[in-house]
Motif scaffolding. Sequence first.
Motif, PDB file in Angstrom:
ATOM      1  N   UNK A 115     -39.534-100.314  34.572  1.00 51.55           N
ATOM      2  CA  UNK A 115     -38.405-101.044  35.152  1.00 51.55           C
ATOM      3  C   UNK A 115     -37.093-100.599  34.529  1.00 51.55           C
ATOM      4  N   UNK A 116     -37.112-100.371  33.234  1.00 51.29           N
ATOM      5  CA  UNK A 116     -35.900 -99.940  32.533  1.00 51.29           C
ATOM      6  C   UNK A 116     -35.402 -98.604  33.079  1.00 51.29           C
ATOM      7  N   UNK A 117     -36.301 -97.688  33.332  1.00 45.29           N
ATOM      8  CA  UNK A 117     -35.888 -96.381  33.848  1.00 45.29           C
ATOM      9  C   UNK A 117     -35.233 -96.501  35.215  1.00 45.29           C
ATOM     10  N   UNK A 118     -35.792 -97.341  36.056  1.00 48.02           N
ATOM     11  CA  UNK A 118     -35.210 -97.554  37.388  1.00 48.02           C
ATOM     12  C   UNK A 118     -33.839 -98.203  37.272  1.00 48.02           C
ATOM     13  N   UNK A 119     -33.739 -99.240  36.447  1.00 46.02           N
ATOM     14  CA  UNK A 119     -32.496-100.010  36.369  1.00 46.02           C
ATOM     15  C   UNK A 119     -31.401 -99.269  35.608  1.00 46.02           C
ATOM     16  N   UNK A 120     -31.766 -98.405  34.677  1.00 45.67           N
ATOM     17  CA  UNK A 120     -30.762 -97.539  34.038  1.00 45.67           C
ATOM     18  C   UNK A 120     -30.066 -96.701  35.099  1.00 45.67           C
ATOM     19  N   UNK A 121     -30.849 -96.173  36.008  1.00 47.07           N
ATOM     20  CA  UNK A 121     -30.287 -95.339  37.079  1.00 47.07           C
ATOM     21  C   UNK A 121     -29.397 -96.168  38.001  1.00 47.07           C
ATOM     22  N   UNK A 122     -29.830 -97.389  38.326  1.00 49.90           N
ATOM     23  CA  UNK A 122     -29.021 -98.248  39.203  1.00 49.90           C
ATOM     24  C   UNK A 122     -27.673 -98.544  38.566  1.00 49.90           C
ATOM     25  N   UNK A 123     -27.675 -98.947  37.295  1.00 51.24           N
ATOM     26  CA  UNK A 123     -26.413 -99.335  36.661  1.00 51.24           C
ATOM     27  C   UNK A 123     -25.538 -98.122  36.350  1.00 51.24           C
ATOM     28  N   UNK A 124     -26.143 -96.948  36.221  1.00 51.41           N
ATOM     29  CA  UNK A 124     -25.336 -95.731  36.041  1.00 51.41           C
ATOM     30  C   UNK A 124     -24.588 -95.402  37.325  1.00 51.41           C
ATOM     31  N   UNK A 125     -25.235 -95.591  38.452  1.00 44.98           N
ATOM     32  CA  UNK A 125     -24.612 -95.287  39.748  1.00 44.98           C
ATOM     33  C   UNK A 125     -23.702 -96.420  40.226  1.00 44.98           C
ATOM     34  N   UNK A 126     -24.071 -97.658  39.860  1.00 50.18           N
ATOM     35  CA  UNK A 126     -23.362 -98.848  40.362  1.00 50.18           C
ATOM     36  C   UNK A 126     -23.068 -99.751  39.157  1.00 50.18           C
ATOM     37  N   UNK A 127     -22.054 -99.392  38.399  1.00 46.12           N
ATOM     38  CA  UNK A 127     -21.824-100.066  37.114  1.00 46.12           C
ATOM     39  C   UNK A 127     -21.386-101.514  37.257  1.00 46.12           C
ATOM     40  N   UNK A 128     -21.034-101.953  38.475  1.00 53.17           N
ATOM     41  CA  UNK A 128     -20.615-103.332  38.672  1.00 53.17           C
ATOM     42  C   UNK A 128     -21.701-104.176  39.329  1.00 53.17           C
ATOM     43  N   UNK A 129     -22.959-103.680  39.357  1.00 55.14           N
ATOM     44  CA  UNK A 129     -24.051-104.410  40.001  1.00 55.14           C
ATOM     45  C   UNK A 129     -24.548-105.521  39.073  1.00 55.14           C
ATOM     46  N   UNK A 130     -24.126-106.746  39.364  1.00 50.46           N
ATOM     47  CA  UNK A 130     -24.437-107.873  38.483  1.00 50.46           C
ATOM     48  C   UNK A 130     -25.927-108.165  38.422  1.00 50.46           C
ATOM     49  N   UNK A 131     -26.612-108.061  39.562  1.00 46.56           N
ATOM     50  CA  UNK A 131     -28.047-108.365  39.573  1.00 46.56           C
ATOM     51  C   UNK A 131     -28.827-107.369  38.719  1.00 46.56           C
ATOM     52  N   UNK A 132     -28.482-106.091  38.810  1.00 45.36           N
ATOM     53  CA  UNK A 132     -29.190-105.081  38.020  1.00 45.36           C
ATOM     54  C   UNK A 132     -28.937-105.269  36.528  1.00 45.36           C
ATOM     55  N   UNK A 133     -27.689-105.526  36.147  1.00 54.62           N
ATOM     56  CA  UNK A 133     -27.383-105.754  34.731  1.00 54.62           C
ATOM     57  C   UNK A 133     -28.077-107.008  34.212  1.00 54.62           C
ATOM     58  N   UNK A 155     -21.941-107.474  27.897  1.00 49.63           N
ATOM     59  CA  UNK A 155     -20.518-107.123  27.895  1.00 49.63           C
ATOM     60  C   UNK A 155     -20.190-106.103  28.979  1.00 49.63           C
ATOM     61  N   UNK A 156     -21.095-105.185  29.267  1.00 48.00           N
ATOM     62  CA  UNK A 156     -20.879-104.232  30.356  1.00 48.00           C
ATOM     63  C   UNK A 156     -20.775-104.967  31.691  1.00 48.00           C
ATOM     64  N   UNK A 157     -21.656-105.928  31.894  1.00 46.65           N
ATOM     65  CA  UNK A 157     -21.599-106.726  33.126  1.00 46.65           C
ATOM     66  C   UNK A 157     -20.329-107.559  33.195  1.00 46.65           C
ATOM     67  N   UNK A 158     -19.969-108.184  32.057  1.00 42.06           N
ATOM     68  CA  UNK A 158     -18.844-109.112  32.033  1.00 42.06           C
ATOM     69  C   UNK A 158     -17.502-108.435  32.299  1.00 42.06           C
ATOM     70  N   UNK A 159     -17.432-107.120  32.114  1.00 41.83           N
ATOM     71  CA  UNK A 159     -16.192-106.420  32.475  1.00 41.83           C
ATOM     72  C   UNK A 159     -15.866-106.619  33.952  1.00 41.83           C
ATOM     73  N   UNK A 160     -16.892-106.697  34.771  1.00 41.68           N
ATOM     74  CA  UNK A 160     -16.716-106.828  36.215  1.00 41.68           C
ATOM     75  C   UNK A 160     -16.914-108.262  36.699  1.00 41.68           C
ATOM     76  N   UNK A 161     -17.784-109.019  36.004  1.00 36.87           N
ATOM     77  CA  UNK A 161     -18.124-110.378  36.438  1.00 36.87           C
ATOM     78  C   UNK A 161     -18.129-111.288  35.201  1.00 36.87           C
ATOM     79  N   UNK A 162     -16.954-111.739  34.755  1.00 37.20           N
ATOM     80  CA  UNK A 162     -16.867-112.440  33.473  1.00 37.20           C
ATOM     81  C   UNK A 162     -17.541-113.811  33.438  1.00 37.20           C
ATOM     82  N   UNK A 163     -17.845-114.390  34.587  1.00 37.56           N
ATOM     83  CA  UNK A 163     -18.448-115.727  34.594  1.00 37.56           C
ATOM     84  C   UNK A 163     -19.798-115.728  35.316  1.00 37.56           C
ATOM     85  N   UNK A 164     -20.530-114.634  35.229  1.00 38.79           N
ATOM     86  CA  UNK A 164     -21.803-114.522  35.964  1.00 38.79           C
ATOM     87  C   UNK A 164     -22.868-115.344  35.236  1.00 38.79           C
ATOM     88  N   UNK A 165     -23.137-116.522  35.755  1.00 36.99           N
ATOM     89  CA  UNK A 165     -23.984-117.492  35.063  1.00 36.99           C
ATOM     90  C   UNK A 165     -25.412-116.994  34.811  1.00 36.99           C
TER      91      UNK A 165
END
Length: 315
Positions: A115-133, A155-165
Amino acid sequence: MPAPLSAPTFDAGAAYPEVNDLRKALDAADWPAVQAVFADRDPAVRTLLVGAAGDQEGTEPFLRRVYDDDPTDALAGTLLGNCLIRTGWRIRSGARAQHVSRNQFDQFHDHLRRAEQVLIDVTARHEDDAAAWTQRITLARGLELGQNETRRRYDRLARHHPHHLPAQASLLQQLCPKWSGDWDRAFAFAFECAQAAPDGAPNAVLVAEAHMERWLDFDSHQEQTDYLHSVRVANEIMQAGQRSVLHPDYVDRADWVWVRSTFAVMFSVTGQWSAAANQFTALGNLGTEYPWGYVGGAEGFTKYRAKAYAKGGQS
Protein backbone atom coordinates in the motif's frame (compact mmCIF):
# COMPACT_ATOMS: atom_id res chain seq x y z
CA MET A 1 -46.92 7.44 25.35
CA PRO A 2 -43.90 8.60 23.30
CA ALA A 3 -43.07 6.59 20.20
CA PRO A 4 -40.49 3.83 20.85
CA LEU A 5 -36.96 4.69 19.84
CA SER A 6 -35.52 2.73 16.95
CA ALA A 7 -32.50 0.49 17.39
CA PRO A 8 -29.18 2.08 16.45
CA THR A 9 -27.37 1.24 13.24
CA PHE A 10 -23.66 1.71 12.61
CA ASP A 11 -23.94 1.15 8.86
CA ALA A 12 -22.36 4.07 7.01
CA GLY A 13 -24.82 3.55 4.16
CA ALA A 14 -27.69 4.51 6.44
CA ALA A 15 -26.15 7.94 7.02
CA TYR A 16 -24.53 8.59 3.67
CA PRO A 17 -26.51 7.48 0.57
CA GLU A 18 -23.42 7.90 -1.60
CA VAL A 19 -21.81 5.03 0.31
CA ASN A 20 -24.52 2.70 -0.99
CA ASP A 21 -23.92 3.97 -4.52
CA LEU A 22 -20.20 3.25 -4.10
CA ARG A 23 -20.84 -0.25 -2.79
CA LYS A 24 -23.02 -1.07 -5.80
CA ALA A 25 -20.40 0.28 -8.21
CA LEU A 26 -17.63 -1.75 -6.56
CA ASP A 27 -19.75 -4.90 -6.51
CA ALA A 28 -20.39 -4.46 -10.23
CA ALA A 29 -16.70 -3.70 -10.92
CA ASP A 30 -17.96 -0.61 -12.75
CA TRP A 31 -15.11 1.92 -12.76
CA PRO A 32 -17.05 4.76 -14.47
CA ALA A 33 -19.74 4.38 -11.79
CA VAL A 34 -17.10 4.52 -9.05
CA GLN A 35 -15.67 7.68 -10.59
CA ALA A 36 -19.15 9.22 -10.75
CA VAL A 37 -19.64 8.71 -7.00
CA PHE A 38 -16.43 10.64 -6.29
CA ALA A 39 -17.00 13.39 -8.87
CA ASP A 40 -17.06 16.92 -7.46
CA ARG A 41 -16.76 15.75 -3.83
CA ASP A 42 -14.82 17.89 -1.38
CA PRO A 43 -11.70 16.41 0.28
CA ALA A 44 -13.50 15.41 3.48
CA VAL A 45 -16.21 13.49 1.62
CA ARG A 46 -13.63 11.87 -0.67
CA THR A 47 -11.72 10.67 2.39
CA LEU A 48 -14.94 9.35 3.94
CA LEU A 49 -15.80 7.45 0.75
CA VAL A 50 -12.29 6.01 0.43
CA GLY A 51 -12.65 4.67 3.97
CA ALA A 52 -16.05 3.17 3.18
CA ALA A 53 -14.63 1.47 0.10
CA GLY A 54 -11.97 -0.17 2.25
CA ASP A 55 -14.65 -1.84 4.34
CA GLN A 56 -15.83 -3.79 1.30
CA GLU A 57 -13.93 -7.06 1.00
CA GLY A 58 -13.01 -8.71 -2.29
CA THR A 59 -12.37 -5.54 -4.29
CA GLU A 60 -8.58 -5.82 -4.59
CA PRO A 61 -8.47 -7.68 -7.96
CA PHE A 62 -10.79 -5.11 -9.56
CA LEU A 63 -8.93 -2.12 -8.14
CA ARG A 64 -5.57 -3.64 -9.08
CA ARG A 65 -6.72 -3.99 -12.71
CA VAL A 66 -7.91 -0.38 -12.80
CA TYR A 67 -4.70 0.91 -11.25
CA ASP A 68 -2.48 -1.16 -13.54
CA ASP A 69 -4.37 0.24 -16.54
CA ASP A 70 -3.59 3.80 -15.42
CA PRO A 71 -1.09 4.23 -12.56
CA THR A 72 -1.48 8.01 -12.84
CA ASP A 73 -5.14 7.84 -11.70
CA ALA A 74 -5.14 9.25 -8.15
CA LEU A 75 -8.52 7.74 -7.26
CA ALA A 76 -7.53 4.26 -8.42
CA GLY A 77 -4.28 4.41 -6.48
CA THR A 78 -5.89 5.73 -3.32
CA LEU A 79 -8.64 3.13 -3.36
CA LEU A 80 -6.18 0.30 -4.00
CA GLY A 81 -3.85 1.55 -1.28
CA ASN A 82 -6.67 1.78 1.23
CA CYS A 83 -7.95 -1.67 0.23
CA LEU A 84 -4.52 -3.15 0.95
CA ILE A 85 -4.34 -1.36 4.31
CA ARG A 86 -7.76 -2.57 5.41
CA THR A 87 -7.07 -6.13 4.25
CA GLY A 88 -3.81 -6.08 6.18
CA TRP A 89 -5.49 -4.88 9.37
CA ARG A 90 -8.17 -7.58 9.06
CA ILE A 91 -5.43 -10.22 8.79
CA ARG A 92 -3.64 -8.77 11.81
CA SER A 93 -6.94 -8.48 13.75
CA GLY A 94 -7.55 -6.12 16.65
CA ALA A 95 -5.86 -8.40 19.17
CA ARG A 96 -2.95 -7.26 21.28
CA ALA A 97 0.45 -7.92 19.74
CA GLN A 98 1.22 -10.92 21.96
CA HIS A 99 -1.87 -12.68 20.59
CA VAL A 100 -1.03 -12.07 16.91
CA SER A 101 0.94 -14.83 15.16
CA ARG A 102 4.16 -14.26 13.26
CA ASN A 103 2.40 -15.27 10.03
CA GLN A 104 -0.32 -12.69 10.67
CA PHE A 105 2.29 -9.99 11.25
CA ASP A 106 4.19 -10.96 8.12
CA GLN A 107 1.06 -10.73 5.96
CA PHE A 108 0.00 -7.52 7.70
CA HIS A 109 3.29 -5.79 6.99
CA ASP A 110 3.40 -7.13 3.44
CA HIS A 111 0.02 -5.55 2.68
CA LEU A 112 1.06 -2.28 4.28
CA ARG A 113 4.33 -2.11 2.38
CA ARG A 114 2.51 -2.70 -0.91
CA ALA A 115 0.00 0.00 0.00
CA GLU A 116 2.84 2.37 0.83
CA GLN A 117 4.39 1.93 -2.61
CA VAL A 118 1.11 2.71 -4.33
CA LEU A 119 0.34 5.72 -2.14
CA ILE A 120 3.86 7.16 -2.41
CA ASP A 121 3.28 7.33 -6.14
CA VAL A 122 -0.16 8.93 -5.71
CA THR A 123 1.10 11.67 -3.40
CA ALA A 124 4.15 12.30 -5.61
CA ARG A 125 1.88 12.93 -8.60
CA HIS A 126 -0.94 14.61 -6.64
CA GLU A 127 0.64 16.31 -3.64
CA ASP A 128 -2.65 17.91 -2.55
CA ASP A 129 -4.63 14.62 -2.40
CA ALA A 130 -6.00 14.68 1.15
CA ALA A 131 -7.41 11.15 1.07
CA ALA A 132 -4.11 9.62 -0.04
CA TRP A 133 -2.09 11.53 2.57
CA THR A 134 -4.58 10.52 5.26
CA GLN A 135 -4.01 6.87 4.36
CA ARG A 136 -0.25 7.41 4.52
CA ILE A 137 -0.60 8.74 8.07
CA THR A 138 -2.40 5.52 9.02
CA LEU A 139 0.32 3.53 7.25
CA ALA A 140 3.03 5.25 9.27
CA ARG A 141 1.41 3.91 12.43
CA GLY A 142 1.03 0.38 11.12
CA LEU A 143 4.60 0.28 9.81
CA GLU A 144 5.86 1.84 13.07
CA LEU A 145 7.72 4.61 11.27
CA GLY A 146 7.69 6.83 14.35
CA GLN A 147 6.35 10.14 15.54
CA ASN A 148 8.50 12.38 13.33
CA GLU A 149 7.63 10.63 10.07
CA THR A 150 3.92 10.57 10.87
CA ARG A 151 3.97 14.27 11.70
CA ARG A 152 5.91 14.99 8.50
CA ARG A 153 3.18 13.33 6.47
CA TYR A 154 0.49 15.31 8.26
CA ASP A 155 2.38 18.57 7.69
CA ARG A 156 2.62 17.83 3.96
CA LEU A 157 -1.15 17.40 3.84
CA ALA A 158 -1.82 20.44 6.03
CA ARG A 159 -0.04 22.73 3.57
CA HIS A 160 -3.02 22.23 1.27
CA HIS A 161 -5.78 21.28 3.75
CA PRO A 162 -5.00 22.81 7.17
CA HIS A 163 -8.23 21.64 8.85
CA HIS A 164 -8.63 18.15 7.36
CA LEU A 165 -10.24 16.36 10.29
CA PRO A 166 -9.69 12.71 9.22
CA ALA A 167 -5.94 13.32 9.00
CA GLN A 168 -5.92 15.16 12.32
CA ALA A 169 -7.77 12.29 13.98
CA SER A 170 -5.29 9.79 12.56
CA LEU A 171 -2.31 11.80 13.81
CA LEU A 172 -3.94 12.19 17.22
CA GLN A 173 -3.95 8.39 17.55
CA GLN A 174 -0.21 8.35 16.79
CA LEU A 175 0.38 10.96 19.47
CA CYS A 176 -1.27 8.83 22.17
CA PRO A 177 0.95 6.63 24.37
CA LYS A 178 -0.45 3.42 22.82
CA TRP A 179 1.37 4.42 19.62
CA SER A 180 4.57 5.61 21.35
CA GLY A 181 3.37 9.18 21.97
CA ASP A 182 2.53 10.95 25.23
CA TRP A 183 -0.47 12.78 26.64
CA ASP A 184 1.13 16.23 26.56
CA ARG A 185 1.65 16.04 22.81
CA ALA A 186 -1.76 14.47 22.20
CA PHE A 187 -3.65 17.17 24.07
CA ALA A 188 -1.51 19.97 22.70
CA PHE A 189 -2.31 18.86 19.15
CA ALA A 190 -6.03 18.45 19.88
CA PHE A 191 -6.30 21.95 21.33
CA GLU A 192 -4.18 23.39 18.53
CA CYS A 193 -6.54 21.97 15.90
CA ALA A 194 -9.64 23.08 17.79
CA GLN A 195 -8.42 26.64 18.22
CA ALA A 196 -7.15 27.02 14.65
CA ALA A 197 -10.39 25.88 13.03
CA PRO A 198 -13.27 28.34 12.48
CA ASP A 199 -16.06 28.45 15.04
CA GLY A 200 -18.66 25.89 14.12
CA ALA A 201 -16.13 23.60 12.44
CA PRO A 202 -16.07 19.99 13.71
CA ASN A 203 -12.36 19.92 14.60
CA ALA A 204 -12.86 20.56 18.31
CA VAL A 205 -14.11 16.97 18.55
CA LEU A 206 -10.41 16.09 18.83
CA VAL A 207 -10.41 17.51 22.36
CA ALA A 208 -13.28 15.20 23.30
CA GLU A 209 -11.50 12.30 21.61
CA ALA A 210 -8.26 12.99 23.49
CA HIS A 211 -10.17 12.96 26.78
CA MET A 212 -11.85 9.70 25.76
CA GLU A 213 -8.51 8.07 25.01
CA ARG A 214 -7.04 9.36 28.30
CA TRP A 215 -10.05 8.10 30.28
CA LEU A 216 -9.86 4.63 28.77
CA ASP A 217 -6.09 4.40 29.31
CA PHE A 218 -6.36 4.38 33.11
CA ASP A 219 -5.76 0.97 34.65
CA SER A 220 -8.38 1.05 37.39
CA HIS A 221 -12.10 1.77 37.44
CA GLN A 222 -11.56 4.26 40.26
CA GLU A 223 -9.04 6.26 38.23
CA GLN A 224 -11.43 6.31 35.30
CA THR A 225 -14.28 7.48 37.52
CA ASP A 226 -12.20 10.20 39.12
CA TYR A 227 -11.14 11.43 35.69
CA LEU A 228 -14.70 11.69 34.41
CA HIS A 229 -15.77 13.50 37.58
CA SER A 230 -13.11 16.17 37.09
CA VAL A 231 -14.63 19.62 36.60
CA ARG A 232 -11.76 20.55 34.30
CA VAL A 233 -12.37 17.56 32.04
CA ALA A 234 -16.11 18.21 31.84
CA ASN A 235 -15.53 21.89 31.13
CA GLU A 236 -13.01 21.22 28.37
CA ILE A 237 -15.37 18.79 26.69
CA MET A 238 -18.24 21.28 26.95
CA GLN A 239 -16.08 24.10 25.57
CA ALA A 240 -15.10 21.85 22.66
CA GLY A 241 -18.77 21.20 22.02
CA GLN A 242 -19.55 24.89 22.12
CA ARG A 243 -16.93 25.51 19.43
CA SER A 244 -18.35 22.77 17.21
CA VAL A 245 -21.58 20.77 17.45
CA LEU A 246 -23.26 23.21 19.87
CA HIS A 247 -22.20 26.31 17.94
CA PRO A 248 -24.87 28.16 15.89
CA ASP A 249 -22.69 27.94 12.78
CA TYR A 250 -22.20 24.17 12.98
CA VAL A 251 -23.52 22.21 9.99
CA ASP A 252 -23.47 18.42 9.60
CA ARG A 253 -21.03 17.52 6.86
CA ALA A 254 -18.63 14.63 6.25
CA ASP A 255 -17.93 12.53 9.37
CA TRP A 256 -20.81 14.19 11.23
CA VAL A 257 -22.04 10.86 12.64
CA TRP A 258 -18.63 10.10 14.15
CA VAL A 259 -18.28 13.67 15.43
CA ARG A 260 -21.67 13.71 17.14
CA SER A 261 -21.20 10.14 18.41
CA THR A 262 -17.94 11.12 20.11
CA PHE A 263 -19.58 14.06 21.82
CA ALA A 264 -22.62 11.93 22.76
CA VAL A 265 -20.33 9.46 24.49
CA MET A 266 -18.25 12.06 26.29
CA PHE A 267 -21.18 14.27 27.32
CA SER A 268 -22.86 11.13 28.68
CA VAL A 269 -19.96 9.73 30.68
CA THR A 270 -19.27 13.16 32.19
CA GLY A 271 -22.94 13.57 33.16
CA GLN A 272 -23.69 16.51 30.87
CA TRP A 273 -27.06 15.08 29.96
CA SER A 274 -28.74 17.98 28.21
CA ALA A 275 -25.84 18.31 25.77
CA ALA A 276 -25.82 14.53 25.33
CA ALA A 277 -29.56 14.53 24.57
CA ASN A 278 -28.94 17.21 21.95
CA GLN A 279 -26.50 14.91 20.17
CA PHE A 280 -28.77 11.87 20.36
CA THR A 281 -31.63 13.86 18.86
CA ALA A 282 -29.40 14.92 15.98
CA LEU A 283 -28.13 11.36 15.50
CA GLY A 284 -31.51 9.65 15.52
CA ASN A 285 -30.62 5.97 15.26
CA LEU A 286 -27.25 6.56 13.56
CA GLY A 287 -23.89 5.84 15.09
CA THR A 288 -20.37 4.63 14.29
CA GLU A 289 -18.44 1.58 15.49
CA TYR A 290 -15.83 3.98 16.85
CA PRO A 291 -16.37 5.30 19.51
CA TRP A 292 -19.47 3.29 20.47
CA GLY A 293 -17.45 0.08 20.51
CA TYR A 294 -15.60 1.48 23.55
CA VAL A 295 -18.80 1.64 25.61
CA GLY A 296 -20.71 -1.47 24.60
CA GLY A 297 -21.60 -0.83 20.97
CA ALA A 298 -25.32 -0.71 20.16
CA GLU A 299 -26.19 -1.64 23.74
CA GLY A 300 -24.15 1.30 25.05
CA PHE A 301 -25.75 3.65 22.54
CA THR A 302 -29.23 2.58 23.68
CA LYS A 303 -28.35 2.83 27.36
CA TYR A 304 -26.83 6.30 27.19
CA ARG A 305 -29.56 7.60 24.88
CA ALA A 306 -32.22 6.52 27.38
CA LYS A 307 -30.35 8.16 30.26
CA ALA A 308 -29.76 11.35 28.28
CA TYR A 309 -33.44 11.71 27.41
CA ALA A 310 -34.50 10.88 30.99
CA LYS A 311 -32.05 13.28 32.64
CA GLY A 312 -31.46 15.90 29.97
CA GLY A 313 -34.77 16.01 28.15
CA GLN A 314 -35.62 15.05 24.59
CA SER A 315 -35.70 17.88 22.06
